[in-house]
Design an enzyme around this catalytic site. Structure first.
Site, mmCIF file in Angstrom:
data_model
loop_
_atom_site.group_PDB
_atom_site.id
_atom_site.type_symbol
_atom_site.label_atom_id
_atom_site.label_comp_id
_atom_site.label_asym_id
_atom_site.label_seq_id
_atom_site.Cartn_x
_atom_site.Cartn_y
_atom_site.Cartn_z
ATOM 1 N N SER A 1 0.912 -1.281 0.032
ATOM 2 C CA SER A 1 0.149 -0.012 0.041
ATOM 3 C C SER A 1 0.772 1.350 -0.025
ATOM 4 C CB SER A 1 -0.815 -0.055 1.120
ATOM 5 O OG SER A 1 -1.965 0.836 1.124
ATOM 6 N N ASP B 1 -10.106 -4.894 -4.655
ATOM 7 C CA ASP B 1 -9.614 -3.745 -3.866
ATOM 8 C C ASP B 1 -10.598 -2.547 -4.170
ATOM 9 O OD1 ASP B 1 -8.250 -1.930 -2.612
ATOM 10 O OD2 ASP B 1 -6.191 -2.268 -3.311
ATOM 11 N N HIS C 1 -7.690 -5.444 -0.558
ATOM 12 C CA HIS C 1 -6.516 -4.658 -0.195
ATOM 13 C C HIS C 1 -6.018 -5.333 1.005
ATOM 14 C CE1 HIS C 1 -4.335 -1.031 -0.347
ATOM 15 N NE2 HIS C 1 -4.133 -0.661 0.779
#
Length: 240
Positions: free
Chosen positions: A122, A177, A209
């Site tokens: 991320s 996601d 995610h």
């Protein structure tokens, strides 16, 4: 907020002689220990190698604009989570300098930069791309898991200006996601290819995610192709 000069971290030491290093950056709001434990839960063991040290640093707590200025362990501040938004380069560059010091610690311990891989999940993946492609272009490789760069990121311009070949990128993203959209990651990969980065985009249909086993196994294999175990000199001696 100024970033501290030294980051706390947790480490998975190599089983044998240390000849290479991986620096793995966590996502926003997490910690080095948090992502290390998450990976261990998925793999049923640490992300460990015979010859590679894996370092999980923790980002300092600082105000984070998408959380209305609340304190969070983030690598840099964003004006908002959007591919279209401009980057907060002051915040990014401050942390690039701190993380470059971490890379230099490995160099001082005898690990050359072409034996170091940098990456993350991320926000950690976005931080890794800024750090590698703008400040440390001679690393062995970069990985970005569920990550994206802003559409007009400074990274693209710096790669175009560089006279050396940029490090290879390993990038993954889950199609499910909805927090950091799959298409942002895919567009980032396309733009990086357009400026000369050798990369493939690995897409996982049922992944949100998050990390998963297949992704981590693929990452481990890729790391070993970029950082193979070095042959040691033979200890055998010939007698006359």
């Amino acid at each position: 907020m100024a970033a501290p000069g030294v980051l706390s971290r947790c480490i998975v030491s190599p089983a044998g002689k240390h000849t290479a290093s991986v620096i793995f950056l966590h996502g926003s709001g997490d910690s080095g220990q948090g992502i290390k434990s998450w990976i261990r839960e998925i793999l049923k063991q640490d992300l460990a190698f015979k010859h590679i040290k894996v370092i999980f640093p923790t980002a300092p707590a600082q105000p984070y604009s998408p959380m209305l200025g609340e304190m969070s362990n983030v690598w840099f501040d964003r004006y908002k989570i959007s591919m279209e938004c401009c980057e907060n380069l002051d915040s990014i560059d401050s942390m690039c300098h701190v993380l470059t010091n971490l890379i230099q610690e490995e160099v001082k311990s005898g690990i050359s930069k072409n034996r170091i891989i940098l990456g993350g999940f991320s926000m950690g993946g976005a931080m890794a791309m800024h750090l590698a492609y703008r400040y440390n272009k001679d690393l062995a490789g970069v990985f970005a898991l569920s990550s994206f760069l802003n559409k007009d990121s400074e990274v693209y311009q710096k790669i175009k200006e560089a006279k050396c070949r940029p490090p290879e990128l390993f990038q993954c993203h889950g199609r499910a996601d909805t927090l950091v959209l799959h298409k942002w990651g895919e567009e980032t990969n396309t733009l990086l290819k357009s400026v000369g980065v050798a990369t493939a985009f690995h897409s996982f249909p049922n992944l949100y995610h998050e990390l998963n086993l297949q992704e981590l196994e693929m990452l481990r294999t890729w790391i070993l192709t970029k950082l193979p175990e070095e042959a040691t000199a033979s200890q055998d001696t010939k007698t006359a």
